[in-house]
Write a protein that holds these residues in place. Structure first.
Motif, mmCIF file in Angstrom:
data_model
loop_
_atom_site.group_PDB
_atom_site.id
_atom_site.type_symbol
_atom_site.label_atom_id
_atom_site.label_comp_id
_atom_site.label_asym_id
_atom_site.label_seq_id
_atom_site.Cartn_x
_atom_site.Cartn_y
_atom_site.Cartn_z
ATOM 1 N N ASN A 171 -2.746 0.189 -7.870
ATOM 2 C CA ASN A 171 -3.982 1.069 -8.345
ATOM 3 C C ASN A 171 -4.058 2.403 -8.093
ATOM 4 O OD1 ASN A 171 -4.350 -1.726 -8.160
ATOM 5 N ND2 ASN A 171 -5.779 -1.693 -6.599
ATOM 6 N N LEU A 172 -2.751 3.184 -7.182
ATOM 7 C CA LEU A 172 -3.031 4.155 -7.371
ATOM 8 C C LEU A 172 -2.073 4.697 -8.877
ATOM 9 C CD1 LEU A 172 -0.116 5.099 -4.961
ATOM 10 C CD2 LEU A 172 -2.514 5.601 -4.503
ATOM 11 N N SER A 173 -2.849 5.878 -9.924
ATOM 12 C CA SER A 173 -2.729 6.921 -10.710
ATOM 13 C C SER A 173 -1.460 7.050 -11.297
ATOM 14 C CB SER A 173 -3.493 8.067 -10.820
ATOM 15 O OG SER A 173 -2.810 9.465 -10.012
ATOM 16 N N LEU A 229 3.804 9.107 -4.824
ATOM 17 C CA LEU A 229 4.134 8.423 -4.316
ATOM 18 C C LEU A 229 6.082 8.813 -4.520
ATOM 19 C CD1 LEU A 229 3.499 6.149 -1.809
ATOM 20 C CD2 LEU A 229 3.623 4.555 -3.605
ATOM 21 N N LEU A 261 -1.180 12.552 -0.291
ATOM 22 C CA LEU A 261 -1.361 11.416 -0.358
ATOM 23 C C LEU A 261 -2.206 10.312 0.617
ATOM 24 C CD1 LEU A 261 1.094 9.570 -2.743
ATOM 25 C CD2 LEU A 261 -1.155 10.615 -4.036
ATOM 26 N N THR A 290 -4.378 2.339 0.050
ATOM 27 C CA THR A 290 -4.390 1.354 -1.623
ATOM 28 C C THR A 290 -2.846 0.902 -1.853
ATOM 29 O OG1 THR A 290 -5.628 3.566 -2.169
ATOM 30 C CG2 THR A 290 -5.211 2.351 -4.382
ATOM 31 N N ARG A 300 -4.978 8.127 0.059
ATOM 32 C CA ARG A 300 -4.763 6.885 -0.702
ATOM 33 C C ARG A 300 -3.920 6.083 0.065
ATOM 34 N NH1 ARG A 300 -7.523 5.838 -4.189
ATOM 35 N NH2 ARG A 300 -6.417 6.164 -6.455
ATOM 36 N N ALA A 336 -0.583 0.132 -3.933
ATOM 37 C CA ALA A 336 0.822 1.120 -4.847
ATOM 38 C C ALA A 336 0.189 1.137 -6.414
ATOM 39 C CB ALA A 336 2.100 0.858 -4.281
ATOM 40 N N THR A 338 0.814 -1.156 0.011
ATOM 41 C CA THR A 338 -0.190 -0.167 0.507
ATOM 42 C C THR A 338 0.640 0.998 0.232
ATOM 43 O OG1 THR A 338 -0.508 0.150 2.127
ATOM 44 C CG2 THR A 338 -1.883 -1.144 1.700
ATOM 45 N N ALA A 339 0.292 2.084 0.019
ATOM 46 C CA ALA A 339 0.939 3.689 -0.422
ATOM 47 C C ALA A 339 1.859 3.797 1.319
ATOM 48 C CB ALA A 339 0.430 4.767 -0.904
ATOM 49 N N GLU A 383 -0.559 9.817 -8.820
ATOM 50 C CA GLU A 383 -0.058 9.543 -7.793
ATOM 51 C C GLU A 383 1.151 8.401 -7.599
ATOM 52 O OE1 GLU A 383 -5.245 9.002 -5.917
ATOM 53 O OE2 GLU A 383 -3.922 7.855 -7.753
ATOM 54 N N GLN A 384 2.101 7.971 -8.163
ATOM 55 C CA GLN A 384 2.706 6.934 -8.123
ATOM 56 C C GLN A 384 3.805 7.836 -7.972
ATOM 57 O OE1 GLN A 384 2.378 3.986 -10.697
ATOM 58 N NE2 GLN A 384 1.313 2.854 -9.796
#
Lengths: 252, 321
Positions: free
Chosen positions: A148-150, A157, A138, A144, A141, A146, A96-97, A153-154
């Motif tokens: 599945n992040l846009s 991250l 973030l 979530t 998120r 990683a 996850t994030a 967003e990645q």
């Protein structure tokens, strides 16, 4: 003048006949955002790889906070406070994030030969992870994966993971790569908010972002620094214009 | 680990615990023996899963540590040392040392090279075993059951069974703690993205080496138990097909899950036991060709049964055990 955060002295790297870094001298001052720009193939990513310890230079030295780190491994440099992000997103996709960032926090929390206590409920790791996620925007998120992040967003991250290692120097290799206009706008705002708190070496193709963020800019062409200066100096430098920027950037 | 996963583990272990009384009621002592063997290989499979499933290290020589553990017991027994309090620590230490040395060298490689070098190391031990004339060469040697100063009597099938059971539970608890610890986070992180882990400041090599050594050590215990179960030690225990079997158990049961390797060991060994009988009952004369059916079953599980047997019991969520 105070000791530079990072000094590059006579750094050279070639792959066969191709010279990627050519006797490069460069000093990154403490607290500045120093952008490195240059056409494709100028040797920007090769430079980051040598600074981070992923590639060994053929000659020259890298001095980080007054210490010669040229021969140190990548983990050893990271432990000294040199963090990087990758041009091609590199996160732990099945974590996850928050787990990604917590792992980064763990990297600077002493050795990890701790075999028994669960890491996931360890406030010493989760607390800083949540703080950095909140700082980076973030927070919601956090749980979530990683994967599945846009894309944007990645990229965020990645920055969060770099920040969580509490670095003194951030090497950001094209943080805006592949981002839409809105996403890069957010990234610029994020980097703006880091200004002054961290020394940042920024490699970026997005000229709007570079000129908005950088305190100083170095122009790299065929592995050589042809100019270093404030954004307005670079914009008005004839050699730079000829070599790289072109008419479009002069109007910008 | 969510509730359902814990439930599968607890029910599974409870069933194992019930084998001796049930076998007693139905007067089928054979099952105690069979399930003891299953649990021994389950320990080996759990230990392999620690590095294979969680650490991404495809070790194709895991049977080497079964051999080391077994030979430690066998050789000590040969020299008249039957005391389990000596045999087991020696087996554990020997397996740890061998795993450390093999790991030191093999972990400098990755991918196919890692698979091949771990395989080569295991085969090296296999041929070493064959060359040890003093200890029976390729014929192997007898091993007497370890003695524990009268505390437990391993010649008693039930007591031996529960000793193995205790080791299996311990292996599961240790593995569970390990993978959720900081150490485990680094090992799992190195599997997910090793370069990134190094860029964050983790010297991944030494963590992987530690995991590799722990796994080998745990498997050495399975070896010491196997020597006791078999009352016999031979190089065959280290043959590469044995390493393959342990790997199949892990994949069949569910890689990267805590209880999966136990299910896989159970599934594979039960199939090996009963498939010939079932085939014989179905069409007389086919029993001895059971491998013809076994092969496609294994291929089907690997191809279509992602997540293995474990996935049938518990929903798989993310990266968890």
């Amino acid at each position: 003048m105070a000791e530079a955060a990072l000094r590059i002295e006579g750094l050279s790297k070639s792959f066969g006949g191709l010279v990627a870094t050519d006797n490069l001298h460069l000093a990154i001052e403490s607290g500045e955002i120093h952008a490195i720009i240059g056409p494709n193939g100028a040797g920007k990513t090769t430079l980051v790889a040598q600074l981070a310890g992923e590639l060994k230079p053929n000659a020259g030295q890298v001095i980080f906070a007054g210490r010669d780190i040229t021969r140190l491994t990548m983990p050893a440099r990271a432990a000294l406070g040199l963090a990087r992000s990758y041009q091609i997103t590199s996160v732990l996709l099945n974590f996850t994030a928050e787990d990604n960032v917590a792992l980064a926090a763990q990297a600077v929390a002493g050795h990890s030969f701790r075999f028994w206590r669960p890491a996931r409920s360890d406030p010493a790791l989760r607390q800083p992870a949540r703080e950095v996620l909140a700082q980076i925007g973030l927070a919601e998120r956090a749980d979530t994966l990683a994967a599945n992040l846009s894309h944007g967003e990645q990229r965020q991250l990645e920055i969060a993971m770099a920040l969580a290692t509490r670095p003194s120097l951030l090497l950001l290799d094209e943080p805006m790569a592949g981002m839409g206009r809105e996403e890069s706008g957010r990234m610029v705002a994020l980097l703006e908010s880091l200004k002054g708190r961290h020394t940042i070496l920024l490699i970026e193709h997005d000229m709007d972002a570079v000129f908005a963020l950088a305190d100083r800019i170095t122009v790299l062409v065929y592995g050589r620094a042809i100019a270093t200066g404030r954004p307005d100096e670079i914009r008005n430098n004839d050699e730079v214009r000829q070599a790289y920027l072109g008419e479009e950037a002069i109007d910008a | 680990m969510d509730r359902r996963q814990i439930l599968v583990a607890v029910i599974g272990l409870a069933l194992f615990a019930l084998v001796p009384p049930l076998a007693g009621i139905f007067d089928q002592p054979f099952y105690v023996d069979m399930f003891a063997r299953i649990m021994i290989f389950a320990i080996a499979a759990v230990s392999l899963d620690l590095i294979l499933g969680y650490g991404g290290m495809v070790s194709f020589g895991h049977a080497a540590y079964i051999g080391v553990g077994a030979y430690a017991v066998g050789i000590l027994s040969y020299y008249g040392i039957d005391n389990g309090f000596v045999q087991f620590p020696v087996a554990i230490a020997a397996a740890a040392l061998i795993a450390l040395v093999f790991g030191l060298m093999s972990l400098r490689t990755t991918g196919v090279y890692f698979i091949m070098i771990t395989l080569a190391f295991a085969q090296m031990l296999y041929f070493l075993g064959i060359s040890l004339e003093e200890f029976g060469g390729d014929d192997g040697m007898p091993a007497y059951r370890s003695e524990f100063a009268g505390l437990i009597d391993l010649t008693d099938a039930d007591q031996f069974y529960y000793l193995v059971f205790a080791f299996l539970v311990a292996a599961l608890v240790v593995t569970h703690r390990l993978i959720h610890s900081r150490f485990g986070a680094v090992v799992r992180g190195a599997k997910a993205n090793e370069r990134r882990m190094q860029a964050m400041g983790f010297p991944t090599y030494r963590y992987k080496l530690a995991a590799f050594t722990i796994a080998g050590t745990m498997c050495g215990i399975a070896g010491a138990l196997f020597a006791n179960w078999n009352e016999f030690v031979s190089p065959d225990a280290m043959h590469w097909t044995r390493s393959g079997e342990i790997m199949i158990m892990v994949i069949m049961g569910g890689m990267g899950t805590l209880i999966g390797p136990v299910l896989g060991a159970t599934g594979l060994l039960l199939l090996e036991e009963y498939l010939p009988e079932w085939m014989e009952a179905l069409i007389a004369g086919t029993g001895e060709h059971w491998m013809v059916v076994m092969g496609p079953i294994l291929i089907a599980i690997v191809l279509f049964g992602r997540g293995g047997i474990y996935a049938l019991f518990a929903r798989r969520g993310g990266d968890d055990g």
